[in-house]
Design a protein around this motif. Structure first.
Motif, PDB file in Angstrom:
ATOM      1  N   LEU A  14      19.872 -24.004 -67.323  1.00 33.26           N
ATOM      2  CA  LEU A  14      20.447 -25.202 -67.682  1.00 33.26           C
ATOM      3  C   LEU A  14      20.266 -25.714 -68.971  1.00 33.26           C
ATOM      4  O   LEU A  14      20.904 -26.165 -70.171  1.00 33.26           O
ATOM      5  N   PHE A  27      21.553 -23.573 -71.850  1.00 30.19           N
ATOM      6  CA  PHE A  27      23.043 -23.689 -71.780  1.00 30.19           C
ATOM      7  C   PHE A  27      23.280 -25.008 -72.622  1.00 30.19           C
ATOM      8  O   PHE A  27      23.900 -25.086 -73.592  1.00 30.19           O
ATOM      9  N   LEU A  28      22.288 -26.041 -72.215  1.00 28.25           N
ATOM     10  CA  LEU A  28      22.951 -27.380 -72.941  1.00 28.25           C
ATOM     11  C   LEU A  28      22.213 -27.548 -74.375  1.00 28.25           C
ATOM     12  O   LEU A  28      22.610 -28.250 -75.052  1.00 28.25           O
ATOM     13  N   LEU A  29      20.948 -27.290 -74.247  1.00 25.06           N
ATOM     14  CA  LEU A  29      19.910 -27.668 -75.220  1.00 25.06           C
ATOM     15  C   LEU A  29      19.695 -26.653 -76.190  1.00 25.06           C
ATOM     16  O   LEU A  29      18.841 -27.005 -77.099  1.00 25.06           O
ATOM     17  N   GLY A  55      21.811 -25.546 -78.587  1.00 26.06           N
ATOM     18  CA  GLY A  55      22.601 -25.570 -79.724  1.00 26.06           C
ATOM     19  C   GLY A  55      23.619 -24.623 -79.776  1.00 26.06           C
ATOM     20  O   GLY A  55      24.473 -24.325 -80.854  1.00 26.06           O
ATOM     21  N   PHE A  68      26.585 -27.378 -78.133  1.00 26.38           N
ATOM     22  CA  PHE A  68      26.451 -28.673 -78.326  1.00 26.38           C
ATOM     23  C   PHE A  68      25.525 -28.803 -79.702  1.00 26.38           C
ATOM     24  O   PHE A  68      24.546 -28.351 -79.581  1.00 26.38           O
ATOM     25  N   ASP A  69      26.029 -29.510 -80.829  1.00 30.73           N
ATOM     26  CA  ASP A  69      25.108 -29.593 -81.955  1.00 30.73           C
ATOM     27  C   ASP A  69      23.903 -30.423 -81.761  1.00 30.73           C
ATOM     28  O   ASP A  69      23.987 -31.508 -81.349  1.00 30.73           O
ATOM     29  N   ASN A  88      21.680 -31.303 -83.961  1.00 39.29           N
ATOM     30  CA  ASN A  88      21.602 -32.565 -84.921  1.00 39.29           C
ATOM     31  C   ASN A  88      22.031 -33.835 -84.561  1.00 39.29           C
ATOM     32  O   ASN A  88      21.677 -34.870 -84.823  1.00 39.29           O
ATOM     33  N   SER A  89      23.164 -33.614 -83.795  1.00 38.33           N
ATOM     34  CA  SER A  89      23.967 -34.922 -83.218  1.00 38.33           C
ATOM     35  C   SER A  89      23.294 -35.492 -81.642  1.00 38.33           C
ATOM     36  O   SER A  89      23.743 -36.624 -81.564  1.00 38.33           O
ATOM     37  N   MET A  90      22.208 -34.785 -81.481  1.00 37.11           N
ATOM     38  CA  MET A  90      21.669 -35.450 -80.270  1.00 37.11           C
ATOM     39  C   MET A  90      20.698 -36.554 -80.457  1.00 37.11           C
ATOM     40  O   MET A  90      20.139 -36.714 -81.483  1.00 37.11           O
ATOM     41  N   PRO A  91      20.276 -37.394 -79.433  1.00 39.96           N
ATOM     42  CA  PRO A  91      19.231 -38.614 -79.883  1.00 39.96           C
ATOM     43  C   PRO A  91      18.072 -37.820 -80.267  1.00 39.96           C
ATOM     44  O   PRO A  91      17.671 -36.850 -79.618  1.00 39.96           O
ATOM     45  N   VAL A 115      16.092 -36.322 -77.413  1.00 38.95           N
ATOM     46  CA  VAL A 115      16.441 -35.186 -77.013  1.00 38.95           C
ATOM     47  C   VAL A 115      16.103 -33.864 -77.990  1.00 38.95           C
ATOM     48  O   VAL A 115      16.041 -32.735 -77.430  1.00 38.95           O
TER      49      VAL A 115
END
Lengths: 370, 572, 369
Positions: A295, A298-300, A302, A305-306, A308-311, A314
């Protein structure tokens, strides 16, 4: 090489040959996941169902609508009126509706210009945004052609001209597949060693081995080396699939790819070893390996999902995800080439993580049962 | 006397369990002499394995010291490990390697030079009788052969001290005898010192010295004979013609001054608290004859552990009425798994009020037969009826007449004792007042009240087994199935368990029990000995012994009869 | 009969929540997923790092540059002085996008000729690249509109008026979070049910259960109930969080939503029980669950649209219950879709549920020993 280590390697080799599960993990699993994700995850929209409403037919309206009919992005559908088109949009039959109002031709000549109305279904925000972009592109093309023909000024003081580097065709597979290779190998590498060490605990084979003069360093190398070879095999299979099945170009050098893959595999194997040394139970080890690698990767990483755009919080967490570094290396190696500014820092991070995981695993492996 | 090979002083070790600290060894001081077999005897949980692991340097003591062959086992563990051989309870054979590959691996790990290997391999393979099987995968060996291979792997480099942790557990009597032969040969021919732990009390008599562990303490340390010596004049054998030994045992156990009463053949063996013969005055004991017998090791063990506590009386169940006199009837029962015949043409009957034993080594087909009887496995051929029906085809309510207790603890470990009882009570359709009464009965009669709120997985083994029996008895079944109910349980708890079984049988319940403890076979009214899926002998214990051994059978043990039956079958 | 089933259900709940492992797998992964998806999974870009190469240095060029640096979506990292600096910046991933203004930019603008601004984008992630270009196009369009108004120029003869239904600001989060109702209930329900029979088999309690007067279908109901209840609770919690914590509007009726949830749970329970009946150990059950869940999620349209998949793969998605439920849950949440529209998703879901439950019952009866 000393006799004890040779004995351990020989044993591990025989076990791999006779127990198909590790071969399945090393080869079948990455192939299965790569096929599934390679075909199942795609950002490329083509033949998007688009509703067209021309309230008052005219030559101008037809020329505008014609643009959509020629484009590979759209599968246009005509509706007689606004209401029926909107109903189709609500029922999910079309993803967007373009409306040319009755006074389109007339207002085209007027001072204010004619509005072209676009309504998109915003439920999937990403798809909706891409659709808006496609329609906007179509509108601009039409405008240029139309005004050129009439020799009128464009009414567009600044023209945007975009050039996409590395992936001019904007094939999402070109970046998804290298990312998937990284994610699959995280899971595969960790699962390989997570299960083998826990298996020794569970079957009680480790207790008898510990009471021989074997050292823990030898046990560690005896475990890592065979599964490293197996993991590199799985990696080779994944890369081959990426190159020839999914037709991703490889612009970097093969040797850099091999070296970085080896480095990354050490991280994944070290993570698996650490899990299994701690868990001592195949069930728990397998579960932790899946949850801790798959997981987050897959998600973290990059890959999808970009980062740079995460909080910010995160973003910090992503630094702990080994796949993040490997995804960056792979996407660059495949699409851009040997860009050392990307490869070196990420490879360094991988090296540190490999040392950390293998070192921790070594420290937690005692010749004791507690 | 030469220096001891193993010496501990005030050795203590505890394990951290969730919420509490469980002491495994408390202040243990002992010396293991060189050149002989020393037995480490004690029930499960006595601390035997912990002591072995401390000696092998696999655990660190909390306090105290342990020296092996002159080295500190906790600080110089490498030195110790390159001089000893250690065979853990579940020896770490690699199932997917062959016999030869397992040997090679351990020879490599032990740094045995290749030149000296062939002779050593020959010796070991000869000794263990594995010479024919070098190319077979270890996973395909029988339990006994696996143990022998484990022993061979530990011996690839001749050790000075051999630590064997319960090497004979789960091994059939024939292999057990062979293992002991190997151990004796090592001591005599190679001068190896051996420390061997076991839960079988009869094996104690084969050791030169015995260390008796109980609840982490050394209760006794002496020659085996010295344990039974104080009981001279306190052991008797009582025989009453025409009375079932099981009934006789129940009566005798109630007499004053009786420490222990066990069925042995057609007689009952008594151990008295004082050196005086029992007073057989009651009218129903009038015809009983009593003779003095030499004491055995087990008597000494019971004497040490039981001390002043009274023998627990058995249950007092309400009488059962079974309509058909034959509660279980099996004719020509067969079960095949592919080409393999697990059970072949087995026939027997069990009547109401009878305790019927099914004996055999692992893989003899006991459990397969048992599962077919309970309706857990379809049959391939033959006929069977339990309480008049085949449970696989019968409506669910027929199952309400049977009680079932399986091999290993199989209750919900994270539910409390009370929740387990509640659940099985409801699953068997007990309601309202009856459920409450039965629950109170189970907590009271089986002495579980103190643990009612504890998770059943945390109970001591003896209590787990009591709870399993209680769950099987909640609905007062007419027929009781018990699959190896006493494995791993200490002798005291085993005696108590059998007294419950006897009481149930007396009330008319038909009991079918499987076991690999040969002495428990004596407790059955009738029994069948199984090997390779077939029944080798069927009858009362005396009849079975007579069939196996002929005229000298009277004083022989069931184990001797079992070995004789297996050997004559293999010869045929 | 009901008393026996109730006893079994009570027992299932007790052992589910007293077992550390089970408690862990029902609580921790959904929580992590909720947090990660809620905060990390988004295709929206904010603060696109960019560089500018202003070869014009005129008034109008600076105005355009200011339009970019004033946009909340863009973050200026570099001012490029020379052509050679551009490639390393993009190669090393320091900027995603480079704006290049042609030398006579201001001059051309003033003269009423079209002035060109070139946008160079790092295309390694083509989705991000496309979104970044769209953002840039928006900034330029707004700049143009302002320029036309200020200088009294003629507007283009036609202009695009764009509107998004159901999600006016096109927030990714509105797409992902309702999807989580389906994803998380699937994961939890599958784990609870697929481990239930396997756990009994592994602990040896299954035989003990089979010799009681409980009938096979009673055992099945007893095993299915906890999965159903836990799934309903999990689903409701996510629905509440979506609405009140993440602020996703819930437009439609709860009735349709819960009808979909019930059907979806039944389908998932059927699959979980079938896996559980086949598995001998917990590990096999877990692996089976994993092997089902990964394709089920990927092929459901959870992250990327089904329409983008190859034709053959699209056919495969027809048997995926999550596919239908996602349409229902997103439809109810964002579109307020009525039963009359969603019935097209509900009947396949009911069909799948009927099939998986019967399959589970059949497997259970044939794998009892």
């Amino acid at each position: 090489m000393n006799r004890r280590l040779r004995g351990l390697l020989h044993k591990e080799f025989l076990q791999v040959l006779r127990d198909p599960s590790s071969i399945a993990i090393a080869f079948l699993m990455p192939a299965f996941l790569l096929l599934l994700f390679g075909y199942g995850v795609s950002m490329d929209a083509s033949n998007v169902p688009l509703g067209l409403v021309v309230e008052q037919p005219s030559a101008e309206a037809e020329s505008f609508v014609g643009v959509f009919q020629q484009s590979r992005y759209f599968a246009p559908r005509r509706f007689p009126d606004r209401a029926s088109a909107q109903q189709a949009l609500g029922a999910g039959q079309v993803d967007g509706v373009v409306v040319l109002s009755g006074d389109f031709a007339a207002r085209l000549q007027g001072a204010g210009g004619a509005p072209i109305q676009l309504i998109v279904n915003g439920v999937n925000a990403n798809s909706a945004r891409l659709l808006q972009g496609y329609v906007e592109g179509a509108w601009r093309n039409w405008l240029e052609r139309e005004l050129d023909a009439r020799a009128r000024p464009l009414g567009q003081p600044v023209m945007l001209q975009s050039r996409i580097w590395y992936n001019p065709g904007l094939r999402s597979r070109n970046y998804l597949v290298p990312g998937l290779v990284a994610i699959n190998m995280t899971l595969v590498g960790a699962l390989l060693t997570a299960l083998v060490m826990a298996r020794e605990w569970e079957r009680g084979t480790l207790e008898a081995m510990l009471v021989t003069p074997v050292s823990m360093r030898e046990v560690l190398i005896g475990k890592v080396l065979p599964y490293f070879v197996l993991g590199m095999g799985g990696m080779a299979l994944s890369v081959a699939m990426a190159l020839w099945l999914f037709e991703v170009p490889l612009r970097g050098s093969f040797w850099v790819l091999t070296a970085c893959s080896a480095l990354f595999l050490l991280v994944a194997l070290g993570m698996g070893l650490l899990i299994s040394v701690t868990a001592r139970n195949q069930f728990v080890a397998g579960m932790v390996a899946i949850i801790a690698t798959f997981l987050p990767a897959f998600l973290l990483s990059g890959m999808l999902f970009d980062i740079n755009s995460m909080p910010t919080v995160v973003q910090w967490v992503t630094h702990l995800v080994a796949a993040r570094y490997f995804v960056a290396i792979l996407q660059t190696l495949f699409l851009a080439g040997d860009v050392w500014g990307v490869i070196l820092p990420n490879a360094l991070a991988l090296l540190l993580m490999a040392l950390l995981f293998l070192g921790l695993a070594r420290r937690r492996m005692h010749k004791r049962l507690e | 006397m030469s220096a001891p090979v193993l010496e501990t002083t005030a050795l203590s070790k505890s394990f951290r369990l969730p919420g509490r600290l469980a002491p495994a060894l408390r202040e243990v001081s002992l010396r293991v002499p060189a050149g002989v077999v020393t037995g480490l005897i004690g029930p499960d949980g006595a601390g035997k394995t912990t002591l072995m692991r401390l000696a092998a340097g696999l655990l660190l003591p909390d306090s105290g010291a342990i020296r092996v062959l002159g080295y500190d086992a906790s600080r110089e563990s490498m030195a110790v490990q390159s001089r000893i051989g250690y065979m853990p309870q579940r020896f770490g054979l690699y199932d997917d390697l062959t016999v030869q590959e397992n040997l090679d691996l351990y020879a490599d790990l032990q740094n045995v030079p290749p030149a000296s290997r062939p002779t050593r391999y020959d010796e070991l393979l000869n000794m263990t009788g594995l010479g024919r099987f070098t190319r077979r995968l270890a996973g395909q060996l029988s339990g006994g052969m696996k143990q022998k291979l484990g022993l061979a792997c530990t011996l690839v480099r001749s050790p000075r001290l051999l630590l064997l942790d319960e090497p004979t557990v789960g091994v059939d009597p024939v292999s057990r005898r062979e293992l002991w032969h190997i151990v004796y040969r090592l001591v005599e021919q190679e001068g190896v010192s051996v420390l061997l732990s076991t839960a079988y009390l009869d094996e104690a008599e084969r050791c030169a010295e015995v260390i008796l562990l109980h609840q982490g303490r050394v209760v006794g340390h002496d020659r085996p004979a010295a344990f039974s010596e104080p009981l001279r004049g306190r052991s008797f054998s009582v025989h009453q013609p025409g009375v079932l030994p099981r009934r006789l045992q129940t009566r005798l156990a109630r007499l004053p001054g009786v420490l222990d009463a066990t069925v042995q053949g057609e007689a009952v063996r008594l151990v008295m608290r004082q050196p005086a013969a029992p007073l057989l005055e009651e009218s129903d004991l009038a015809t009983a004859r009593c003779e003095a017998v030499p004491p055995r090791f087990e008597d000494g063990f019971i004497d040490l552990l039981r001390g002043d506590t009274e023998m627990q009386p058995g249950l007092q169940p309400a009488p059962h009425n079974i309509t058909s006199s034959q509660a279980i009837r099996v004719t020509g029962l067969t079960r095949r798994f592919g080409d393999f015949v697990a059970v072949r043409e087995v026939s027997f009957q069990v009547s109401a009020g009878e305790v019927f034993g099914l004996l055999g080594a692992n893989g003899a087909g006991k459990t397969t037969t048992f599962r077919m009887l309970c309706g857990l496995l379809p049959i391939s051929g033959g006929e069977l009826s339990v309480a008049g029906v085949d449970l696989r085809q019968a409506p669910a309510k027929a199952r309400a007449r049977i009680g079932y207790m399986s091999q290993k603890f199989s209750l919900y470990g994270n539910l409390t004792v009370r929740q387990n009882l509640e659940f099985f009570g409801q699953a068997y359709g007990l309601r309202g007042a009856r459920r409450r009464t039965r629950l109170q009965w189970a907590l009271g009669e089986l002495d579980l009240a103190a643990f009612a709120g504890a998770p059943s997985g945390d109970l001591p083994l003896g209590y787990k087994q009591r709870l399993a029996l209680a769950c099987a008895l909640m609905h007062e079944p007419d027929i009781l199935f018990l699959d190896e109910p006493t494995s791993g349980v200490d002798p005291l708890a085993r005696r108590e368990f059998w007294s419950h079984i006897n009481a149930l049988a007396d009330a008319g319940v038909a009991v079918l029990v499987t076991t690999h403890f040969m002495e428990e076979a004596e407790y059955c009214d009738r029994l069948a000995i199984m090997a390779a899926g077939e029944i080798l002998a069927l009858g009362t214990p005396a009849e079975v012994k007579a069939r196996a051994l002929g005229p000298q059978a009277r004083s022989a043990t069931m184990e001797a009869a079992f070995i004789a039956l297996i050997e004559s079958r293999e010869a045929a | 009969m009901w008393q026996r089933i109730r006893a079994l259900v009570v027992k299932e709940f007790l052992s589910l929540f007293k077992d550390k492992k089970s408690r862990f797998v029902t609580i921790v992964p959904p929580l992590i997923q909720l947090l990660v998806f809620g905060y990390a999974a988004s295709f929206d870009l904010n603060q696109v790092p960019y560089a500018i190469y202003d070869r014009d240095q005129g008034q109008a060029g600076r105005a355009l540059a200011a339009a970019f640096s004033g946009s909340p979506n863009f973050d200026l990292r570099h001012i490029v002085q020379h052509q050679d600096e551009i490639a390393p910046l993009v190669d090393n991933g320091e900027v995603l996008l480079v704006l290049q203004l042609e030398p006579r930019f201001s001059e051309k603008l003033a003269a009423g000729q079209p002035a060109e601004v070139q946008v160079l984008v790092d295309g390694r992630n083509s989705n991000t690249a496309q979104i970044a270009v769209n953002y840039a196009a928006t900034v330029i369009r707004e700049f143009n509109e302002r320029w036309i108004a200020e200088h009294g120029l003629a507007p283009p003869p036609a202009h695009l008026v764009s509107r998004a239904w159901f999600n006016p600001n096109l927030e990714s989060r509105w797409f992902f979070i309702p999807g989580l109702v389906g994803l998380l209930t699937l994961v939890v329900t599958m784990v609870v049910t697929s481990l239930s029979v396997a756990r009994e088999r592994e602990q040896g309690t299954f035989d003990q259960l089979l010799v009681t007067p409980l009938r096979p279908f009673e055992i099945l109901i007893g095993k299915a109930t906890p999965g159903f209840v836990v799934g309903m609770i999990e689903g409701s919690v996510v629905i509440l969080l979506a609405q009140y914590w993440f602020g996703v509007p819930l437009v439609g009726g709860l009735g349709v939503l819960y009808l979909g949830l019930v059907l979806f749970l039944l389908a998932a329970i059927g699959i979980g029980l079938a896996i559980s009946s086949l598995a001998v150990t917990l590990q096999q059950a877990l692996l089976g669950g994993f092997l089902f869940m990964v394709p089920a999620v990927i092929l459901s349209g959870f992250a990327t649209p089904i329409a983008n998949m190859p034709r053959a793969v699209q056919l495969l998605t027809l048997v995926d219950p999550l596919r239908y439920f996602l349409v229902v849950v997103r439809g109810v949440f964002l579109e307020g879709a009525p039963l009359s529209i969603l019935v097209h998703e509900l009947w396949p879901l009911a069909l799948i549920a009927g099939f998986t439950l019967s399959a589970a019952a059949w497997l259970f009866r044939h794998r009892m020993y």
